[in-house]
Write a protein that holds these residues in place. Structure first.
Motif, PDB file in Angstrom:
ATOM      1  N   PRO A  16       1.335  -1.129  -0.251  1.00 55.45           N
ATOM      2  CA  PRO A  16       0.078   0.184  -0.240  1.00 55.45           C
ATOM      3  C   PRO A  16       0.757   1.144   0.000  1.00 55.45           C
ATOM      4  O   PRO A  16       0.161   2.386  -0.010  1.00 55.45           O
ATOM      5  N   GLU A  17       2.020   1.266   0.481  1.00 58.10           N
ATOM      6  CA  GLU A  17       3.158   2.055   0.723  1.00 58.10           C
ATOM      7  C   GLU A  17       4.272   2.077  -0.056  1.00 58.10           C
ATOM      8  O   GLU A  17       4.997   0.878   0.025  1.00 58.10           O
ATOM      9  N   THR A  18       4.522   2.723  -0.600  1.00 57.79           N
ATOM     10  CA  THR A  18       6.495   2.907  -0.730  1.00 57.79           C
ATOM     11  C   THR A  18       7.752   3.543  -0.251  1.00 57.79           C
ATOM     12  O   THR A  18       8.702   3.584  -0.947  1.00 57.79           O
ATOM     13  N   THR A  19       7.229   4.061   1.152  1.00 58.00           N
ATOM     14  CA  THR A  19       8.063   3.714   1.446  1.00 58.00           C
ATOM     15  C   THR A  19       8.263   3.338   3.211  1.00 58.00           C
ATOM     16  O   THR A  19       7.027   2.663   3.357  1.00 58.00           O
ATOM     17  N   GLY A  20       8.905   3.676   3.969  1.00 55.79           N
ATOM     18  CA  GLY A  20       8.913   2.223   4.750  1.00 55.79           C
ATOM     19  C   GLY A  20       8.818   0.782   5.290  1.00 55.79           C
ATOM     20  O   GLY A  20       9.796   0.530   4.479  1.00 55.79           O
ATOM     21  N   SER A  21       8.767   0.542   6.252  1.00 57.73           N
ATOM     22  CA  SER A  21       8.493  -1.293   6.821  1.00 57.73           C
ATOM     23  C   SER A  21       8.573  -1.897   5.220  1.00 57.73           C
ATOM     24  O   SER A  21       8.803  -2.466   5.391  1.00 57.73           O
ATOM     25  N   PHE A  22       7.278  -1.336   4.381  1.00 55.90           N
ATOM     26  CA  PHE A  22       6.849  -2.413   3.380  1.00 55.90           C
ATOM     27  C   PHE A  22       7.968  -3.440   2.351  1.00 55.90           C
ATOM     28  O   PHE A  22       8.300  -3.302   2.138  1.00 55.90           O
ATOM     29  N   ALA A  37      -0.273   2.212  -9.389  1.00 55.83           N
ATOM     30  CA  ALA A  37      -0.507   3.345  -9.771  1.00 55.83           C
ATOM     31  C   ALA A  37      -1.170   4.681  -8.480  1.00 55.83           C
ATOM     32  O   ALA A  37      -0.338   6.157  -8.309  1.00 55.83           O
ATOM     33  N   GLY A  38      -2.303   3.485  -8.049  1.00 58.22           N
ATOM     34  CA  GLY A  38      -3.174   4.794  -6.851  1.00 58.22           C
ATOM     35  C   GLY A  38      -2.399   4.789  -5.898  1.00 58.22           C
ATOM     36  O   GLY A  38      -2.425   6.300  -5.210  1.00 58.22           O
ATOM     37  N   PHE A 226      -6.082  -7.378   3.152  1.00 57.54           N
ATOM     38  CA  PHE A 226      -7.344  -7.186   3.427  1.00 57.54           C
ATOM     39  C   PHE A 226      -7.651  -7.872   4.906  1.00 57.54           C
ATOM     40  O   PHE A 226      -8.848  -7.601   6.029  1.00 57.54           O
ATOM     41  N   ARG A 227      -7.069  -9.051   5.222  1.00 61.91           N
ATOM     42  CA  ARG A 227      -7.125  -9.300   6.341  1.00 61.91           C
ATOM     43  C   ARG A 227      -6.418  -8.384   7.738  1.00 61.91           C
ATOM     44  O   ARG A 227      -7.560  -8.678   8.308  1.00 61.91           O
ATOM     45  N   ALA A 228      -5.482  -8.305   7.159  1.00 56.90           N
ATOM     46  CA  ALA A 228      -4.498  -7.151   8.532  1.00 56.90           C
ATOM     47  C   ALA A 228      -5.692  -5.737   8.728  1.00 56.90           C
ATOM     48  O   ALA A 228      -6.129  -5.745  10.348  1.00 56.90           O
ATOM     49  N   ARG A 229      -6.212  -5.316   7.620  1.00 58.19           N
ATOM     50  CA  ARG A 229      -6.997  -4.705   7.988  1.00 58.19           C
ATOM     51  C   ARG A 229      -8.940  -4.882   8.659  1.00 58.19           C
ATOM     52  O   ARG A 229      -8.955  -4.472   9.508  1.00 58.19           O
ATOM     53  N   LYS A 230      -8.867  -6.535   8.601  1.00 52.91           N
ATOM     54  CA  LYS A 230     -10.149  -6.554   9.296  1.00 52.91           C
ATOM     55  C   LYS A 230     -10.419  -6.910  10.785  1.00 52.91           C
ATOM     56  O   LYS A 230     -10.342  -6.733  11.572  1.00 52.91           O
ATOM     57  N   ALA A 231      -8.856  -7.387  10.771  1.00 52.83           N
ATOM     58  CA  ALA A 231      -8.129  -7.240  12.251  1.00 52.83           C
ATOM     59  C   ALA A 231      -8.107  -6.038  12.845  1.00 52.83           C
ATOM     60  O   ALA A 231      -7.502  -6.400  14.420  1.00 52.83           O
ATOM     61  N   ARG A 232      -8.205  -4.878  12.370  1.00 52.11           N
ATOM     62  CA  ARG A 232      -7.627  -3.969  13.014  1.00 52.11           C
ATOM     63  C   ARG A 232      -8.292  -3.349  14.230  1.00 52.11           C
ATOM     64  O   ARG A 232      -8.725  -3.202  15.468  1.00 52.11           O
ATOM     65  N   GLU A 245       2.273  -8.762   8.980  1.00 50.53           N
ATOM     66  CA  GLU A 245       0.905 -10.454   8.501  1.00 50.53           C
ATOM     67  C   GLU A 245       1.263 -10.197   6.979  1.00 50.53           C
ATOM     68  O   GLU A 245       1.370 -11.396   6.597  1.00 50.53           O
ATOM     69  N   MET A 246       1.746  -8.671   6.389  1.00 50.98           N
ATOM     70  CA  MET A 246       2.988  -9.605   4.998  1.00 50.98           C
ATOM     71  C   MET A 246       3.375 -10.632   4.716  1.00 50.98           C
ATOM     72  O   MET A 246       3.667 -11.593   3.893  1.00 50.98           O
TER      73      MET A 246
END
Length: 262
Positions: A16-22, A37-38, A226-232, A245-246
């Motif tokens: 989801p992001e191009t900076t940091g830990s991902f 691209a979004g 999606f799974r991580a967001r459901k677990a929030r 989770e990733m």
């Protein structure tokens, strides 16, 4: 960088992001990425992925499913993004045919035809930007087959012919495993022998079946987020939890293929 027919199946991790830990964690374990691209659109222009994605094996998705095919950027802007950053490959803008976006047969067929035209327009724009001296090294976009059932994908393939060596298959992210496998098996029967495939948004349980089709060289998914967001709701809201989770998701997918990750 598409890979050879019958090669090892790449699992590109949507981030989801191009900076940091991902991106840093994907680099650490040697996993390839898919970036929409979004995720790079600021509302007026595209930003580049930056230093966190340097040396990361990454491909560019136009984000057609999230956008519903109504892209907020112009085609020249999108093509510039393709040559201003370093991508293993980049997808044409396309019009997904999921039920929510194409509720009837007429809508499905219309989106298939318009996706084929969007590929031609995108390839022409890439040629124009190459010819203007902007980037002599810019590759053509990867065409994306679209449809709802196997016959639709045959129509899409015919409209996009002659097909290059590497082709994407869209409208997979909401499919049941059986449907995804059925469509891919049909594609395997009617596509020319030289064509290899990337499948967008494939559910993990389908991998063990798709692995048996040699022309499927890569897939991508963002199911882990999606799974991580459901677990929030149970406290998994921190970036560290999403990264964990990733990594769990990617290790599970590779295990399904009989492989391990660092």
């Amino acid at each position: 960088g598409a890979g050879a027919l019958g090669g090892w199946m790449k699992i590109r991790v949507g981030i989801p992001e191009t900076t940091g830990s991902f991106p840093l964690e994907l680099r650490r374990i040697g996993a390839p990425a898919m970036i929409s691209a979004g995720a790079l659109w600021t509302g007026a222009a595209f930003k580049l992925t930056g230093r966190y994605c340097r040396f990361l094996d990454k491909a560019l998705d136009s984000g057609g499913f999230v956008c519903g095919g109504k892209f907020p950027w112009s085609l020249p802007q999108y093509v510039r993004l393709a040559w201003q950053d370093i991508w293993a490959w980049w997808s044409q803008p396309d019009l997904p045919c999921e039920q929510a976006l194409a509720p009837d047969r007429a809508a499905v067929l219309d989106r298939i035809r318009r996706s084929a035209q969007m590929y031609r327009d995108c390839a022409a724009e890439a040629a124009r930007q190459r010819g203007s001296g902007m980037s002599a090294a810019l590759s053509d976009p990867v065409p994306v087959l679209q449809g709802r059932d196997p016959d639709d994908y045959k129509i899409s393939a015919d409209l996009l012919s002659p097909l290059p060596e590497f082709v994407g298959v869209g409208s997979m992210c909401t499919r049941e495993v059986r449907d995804a496998v059925e469509i891919t098996e049909a594609l395997d029967k009617f596509l020319p022998p030289h064509v290899t495939l990337h499948l967008y948004g494939v559910k993990g349980p389908a991998l063990r079946y798709l692995q048996q089709i040699p022309r499927v060289v890569s897939v991508d998914s963002m199911a882990w987020d999606f799974r991580a967001r459901k677990a929030r709701g149970t406290g998994a809201s921190k970036t560290t939890d999403r990264v964990a989770e990733m990594l769990r998701w990617y290790a599970t997918q590779r295990a399904m293929l009989g492989e391990t990750t660092p």
